[in-house]
Design an enzyme around this catalytic site. Structure first.
Site, PDB file in Angstrom:
ATOM      1  N   CYS A 164       2.725 -17.886   7.005  1.00  0.00           N
ATOM      2  CA  CYS A 164       3.790 -17.890   8.009  1.00  0.00           C
ATOM      3  C   CYS A 164       4.867 -18.910   7.655  1.00  0.00           C
ATOM      4  O   CYS A 164       4.571 -20.085   7.426  1.00  0.00           O
ATOM      5  CB  CYS A 164       3.232 -18.188   9.400  1.00  0.00           C
ATOM      6  SG  CYS A 164       4.513 -18.122  10.670  1.00  0.00           S
ATOM      7  N   GLN A 288       9.053 -30.040  22.389  1.00  0.00           N
ATOM      8  CA  GLN A 288       9.843 -29.113  21.580  1.00  0.00           C
ATOM      9  C   GLN A 288       9.184 -28.859  20.230  1.00  0.00           C
ATOM     10  O   GLN A 288       8.642 -29.782  19.611  1.00  0.00           O
ATOM     11  CB  GLN A 288      11.251 -29.670  21.359  1.00  0.00           C
ATOM     12  CG  GLN A 288      12.090 -29.744  22.624  1.00  0.00           C
ATOM     13  CD  GLN A 288      12.758 -28.414  22.975  1.00  0.00           C
ATOM     14  OE1 GLN A 288      12.439 -27.376  22.427  1.00  0.00           O
ATOM     15  NE2 GLN A 288      13.676 -28.463  23.919  1.00  0.00           N
ATOM     16  N   TYR A 317      13.516 -31.061  35.664  1.00  0.00           N
ATOM     17  CA  TYR A 317      12.628 -30.400  34.687  1.00  0.00           C
ATOM     18  C   TYR A 317      12.319 -31.375  33.549  1.00  0.00           C
ATOM     19  O   TYR A 317      12.490 -31.069  32.374  1.00  0.00           O
ATOM     20  CB  TYR A 317      13.270 -29.133  34.107  1.00  0.00           C
ATOM     21  CG  TYR A 317      13.690 -28.093  35.115  1.00  0.00           C
ATOM     22  CD1 TYR A 317      12.757 -27.223  35.683  1.00  0.00           C
ATOM     23  CD2 TYR A 317      15.023 -27.961  35.492  1.00  0.00           C
ATOM     24  CE1 TYR A 317      13.141 -26.254  36.599  1.00  0.00           C
ATOM     25  CE2 TYR A 317      15.425 -26.998  36.404  1.00  0.00           C
ATOM     26  CZ  TYR A 317      14.471 -26.146  36.955  1.00  0.00           C
ATOM     27  OH  TYR A 317      14.859 -25.181  37.862  1.00  0.00           O
ATOM     28  N   ASP A 386      17.270 -29.367  32.130  1.00  0.00           N
ATOM     29  CA  ASP A 386      16.775 -28.600  30.971  1.00  0.00           C
ATOM     30  C   ASP A 386      15.762 -27.574  31.482  1.00  0.00           C
ATOM     31  O   ASP A 386      14.560 -27.747  31.342  1.00  0.00           O
ATOM     32  CB  ASP A 386      16.139 -29.555  29.961  1.00  0.00           C
ATOM     33  CG  ASP A 386      15.704 -28.849  28.681  1.00  0.00           C
ATOM     34  OD1 ASP A 386      15.959 -27.638  28.553  1.00  0.00           O
ATOM     35  OD2 ASP A 386      15.087 -29.502  27.817  1.00  0.00           O
ATOM     36  N   CYS A 413      18.111 -22.863  26.849  1.00  0.00           N
ATOM     37  CA  CYS A 413      17.585 -22.027  25.763  1.00  0.00           C
ATOM     38  C   CYS A 413      17.947 -20.560  25.974  1.00  0.00           C
ATOM     39  O   CYS A 413      17.413 -19.685  25.293  1.00  0.00           O
ATOM     40  CB  CYS A 413      16.067 -22.187  25.641  1.00  0.00           C
ATOM     41  SG  CYS A 413      15.154 -21.755  27.143  1.00  0.00           S
TER      42      CYS A 413
END
Length: 459
Positions: A164, A288, A317, A386, A413
């Site tokens: 991967c 993250q 958040y 966020d 995002c």
């Protein structure tokens, strides 16, 4: 009036020239103005296409043969086609252009902010092997354990963990070791059809700076078979192994982790650093997955926040306190709020770990906690938010507007929900000054943004 039909029919084979890309990276070609979306096709290419679906206003096709190739087409590094990173046929520059275009279009069409500067997207120098975490299902094939991701819209595992190209290479190797050791010891994979078997998922987390490794083995059973042999193999093979955890998930569910988590070797946490801040990361922590771009993202958020030592900031958040603790290095006081109790526990631990005493963390829904803070007289100078992909709750946006901070920094995002929320904030008295896209997930269609909003003088 008679119902207008599509100009193409299902299973028809046509020649198509592509002129654009969707936000998912599918090629867009048109027949008499009727758009067909085709995976793996690029603008400027001509191809033979089979129509697989023909709706009234648009259709979907399958690429059969390329007649002309784009100069932006590259040979994919990985040929597994698990759908985890579907943009590998594009040059990295085209990927960045596509994501930049997605952000600009959302700003224009959803937020109606045509004149807001959208800066050139910040990409990666080396856009492969960037992920520091993987959660991978385990299955069986020909009597042996296999690992890989699910084929799109199915639960059929496509084997891909040996090579991967988005995981860091240590993760690929650790997953292989767990799988081969479990296979040798006769541990059976979980079968979701009959709810039997043992091994469901393997999770691996790594620290970019520290090189710490955590392995989480998820089973249907309360007992982890051959626990000592697994521990011996992992600890002797990987000197940086810091944590081996057993998680029990006995339910018929698609949720990966169950409620019962036991440390079977080492520590409950691994550690990592972003800038000057050290973070303790547990099995269930949100952290993250692209550490180098996270640093870029947070530095931009800090720049937009423009915190002074007299400012009070709120981090909605807040998760495990990643942004909060960066803000606390400059602010007078920071308040973080998050609905997940374990995350707040981690945030408090991270504050202690870094000797930060001017950050307080609270469990609750931001849209409920923030109005209460207002009633208690809290007047923040800066709010950083966020949210998840669904964006901010409307009640939270209302609470932010009523708090009247000088600045709002919105980290997102999802350009679509970001643009929706910016429109509400604009109507509530704020001006979007700048948007900075950051490529956190190369080889995929996802893009992150940081937005700077200032309260209008007239408000």
């Amino acid at each position: 009036m008679p119902k207008q039909s599509a100009p193409v029919k299902k299973n028809e084979t046509i020649t198509l020239t592509f002129e654009d890309l969707t936000h998912e990276g599918n090629g867009v070609g048109k027949i008499n103005g009727y758009p067909l979306f085709v995976p793996n096709a690029l603008p400027g290419e001509e191809a033979t296409v089979k129509v697989v679906k023909a709706n009234k206003n648009f259709g979907f096709g399958k690429l059969l043969e390329l007649k002309t190739k784009s100069e932006e087409r590259v040979e994919p590094v990985c040929h597994v086609h698990c759908n985890g990173c579907g943009l590998q046929h594009m040059s990295y520059q085209l990927q960045l252009w596509m994501k930049m275009n997605q952000v600009k279009n959302s700003m224009k069409k959803v937020a109606h902010l045509e004149h807001v500067p959208v800066h050139p997207i910040i990409g990666m120098e080396h856009p492969l092997h960037y992920r520091n975490k993987v959660q991978i299902p385990v299955g069986e094939k020909d009597g042996k354990l296999i690992t890989g991701f699910y084929q799109k819209r199915s639960h059929r595992i496509i084997e891909n963990t040996e090579t991967c190209t988005t995981h860091n290479e240590v993760i690929n190797d650790v997953v292989k070791t767990v799988r081969e050791t479990a296979n040798r010891l006769g541990i059976r994979a979980y079968n979701e059809q009959n709810h039997r078997g043992v091994l469901r998922h393997i999770m691996v987390r790594t620290g970019e700076e520290t090189k710490d490794i955590m392995v989480v083995i998820v089973t249907r059973t309360d007992k982890l078979p051959h626990k000592d042999e697994l521990i011996k193999e992992l600890t002797e093979t990987y000197p940086n192994m810091k944590s081996i955890i057993h998680n029990v998930n006995a339910k018929r569910t698609n949720v990966i982790l169950g409620e019962k988590t036991t440390v079977v070797w080492g520590d409950e946490y691994i550690h990592d650093k972003i800038g000057d801040i050290t973070f303790a990361i547990s099995a269930k922590s949100f952290y993250q997955v692209n550490p180098s771009q996270t640093k870029t993202l947070y530095e931009k958020a800090l720049e937009y926040a423009d915190i002074s030592n007299n400012d009070v900031a709120i981090d909605a958040y807040c998760g495990i306190g990643t942004i909060s603790l960066f803000l606390a290095q400059k602010a007078k006081k920071v308040y973080g709020v998050e609905i997940v109790p374990e995350a707040i526990s981690d945030a408090k631990k991270n504050a202690r770990l870094n000797g930060i005493t001017n950050a307080d963390f609270f469990v609750g829904e931001a849209e409920k906690v923030m109005p209460w803070w207002t009633s208690q007289g809290l007047e923040p100078d800066v709010i950083v938010v966020d949210p998840p992909r669904k964006g901010c709750d409307e009640a939270l946006l209302k609470a932010m507007i009523e708090m009247k901070p000088k600045r709002i920094v919105y980290v997102s995002c999802n350009p679509s929900t970001l643009s929706r929320d910016l429109r509400i904030l604009e109507d509530g008295g704020y001006e979007t000054r700048e948007v900075q896209p950051v490529d956190m997930f190369p080889q995929t269609g996802h893009v992150e943004c940081v937005c700077w909003l200032e309260r209008k003088a007239s408000s």
